[in-house]
Design an enzyme around this catalytic site. Structure first.
Site, short mmCIF file in Angstrom:
data_model
loop_
_atom_site.label_atom_id
_atom_site.label_comp_id
_atom_site.label_asym_id
_atom_site.label_seq_id
_atom_site.Cartn_x
_atom_site.Cartn_y
_atom_site.Cartn_z
N HIS A 172 -4.06 4.81 -6.55
CA HIS A 172 -3.60 3.78 -5.61
C HIS A 172 -2.93 4.40 -4.38
O HIS A 172 -2.80 3.75 -3.36
CB HIS A 172 -2.63 2.85 -6.34
N ASN A 217 -4.06 -6.07 -2.75
CA ASN A 217 -2.85 -6.76 -2.32
C ASN A 217 -2.25 -6.20 -1.04
O ASN A 217 -1.67 -6.93 -0.24
CB ASN A 217 -1.80 -6.75 -3.44
N ASN A 257 2.43 -4.05 -1.77
CA ASN A 257 2.24 -5.49 -1.59
C ASN A 257 2.93 -6.05 -0.36
O ASN A 257 2.72 -7.22 -0.03
CB ASN A 257 2.67 -6.25 -2.84
N ASP A 316 -7.23 2.64 -0.93
CA ASP A 316 -8.08 2.85 -2.10
C ASP A 316 -9.01 1.65 -2.26
O ASP A 316 -8.70 0.56 -1.78
CB ASP A 316 -7.23 3.04 -3.36
#
Length: 185
Positions: free
Chosen positions: A20, A112, A66, A91
């Protein structure tokens, strides 16, 4: 001409070198290659480099994934960088491991961080470099996979693709998104 190159990721040692955080890894590699150091600033760690007379602001949001849009919007305004000079590095589970894809615009998909950037900027019309992390996880294990480390086999391909991503970023700031897409996709 100023450009904002934002690598998406999460701050904290527990997220370092995870799938991530590949956005952070790419901008870290750019900074290292250019001997630039990141400083913790408002909403992001920031480094500045020059490429062929262009100023590039490298950003790693400190807002967590986020809420990435907060950092992107702030640094665009702070540095007076137009949307067409912004590139987000993220990613992507829908691409095979280490495959990169450059797009001039598009939806956030299930990401997100991209969703929050779209909400903050009120547009999907920003460039992004998507870095494939693959989908090698079983049902219900997506979060563990995305927040997991690369396998030893993947690491070699990932390192090669980080170099390719650096070249793509430099292409973006020198010849623009359309020609960069033609060259790298």
């Amino acid at each position: 001409m100023k450009y904002l190159i934002v690598g998406l990721g999460n701050i904290g040692s527990e997220y370092k070198n995870t799938r991530h955080n590949i956005g952070f890894d790419v901008v870290d590699a750019i900074a290292k290659k250019e001997n630039a150091k990141f400083e913790i600033c408002r909403h992001a760690s920031i480094a500045e480099i020059k490429v062929k007379g262009r100023t590039i602001i490298l950003a790693k949001p400190t807002t967590y994934m986020n809420l990435s849009g907060k950092a992107v919007k702030y640094w665009m305004q702070e540095e007076k960088i137009p949307l067409e000079n912004v590139l987000i590095i993220t990613d992507d589970i829908d691409l095979p491991v280490a495959k990169i894809r450059i797009k001039a615009k598009g939806g956030p998909g299930s990401h997100n961080g991209l969703t929050n950037i779209v909400e903050a900027l009120k547009t999907q019309n920003f460039s992004r470099l998507r870095f494939g992390i693959g989908k090698n996880y079983s049902r219900g294990r997506q979060v563990d996979y995305v927040l997991g480390n690369w396998s030893k086999e993947e690491e070699i391909d990932v390192l090669l693709s980080i170099d390719k991503a650096i070249d793509a970023v430099k292409s973006f700031v020198t010849i623009g998104i359309e020609r960069t897409m033609n060259f790298f996709n």
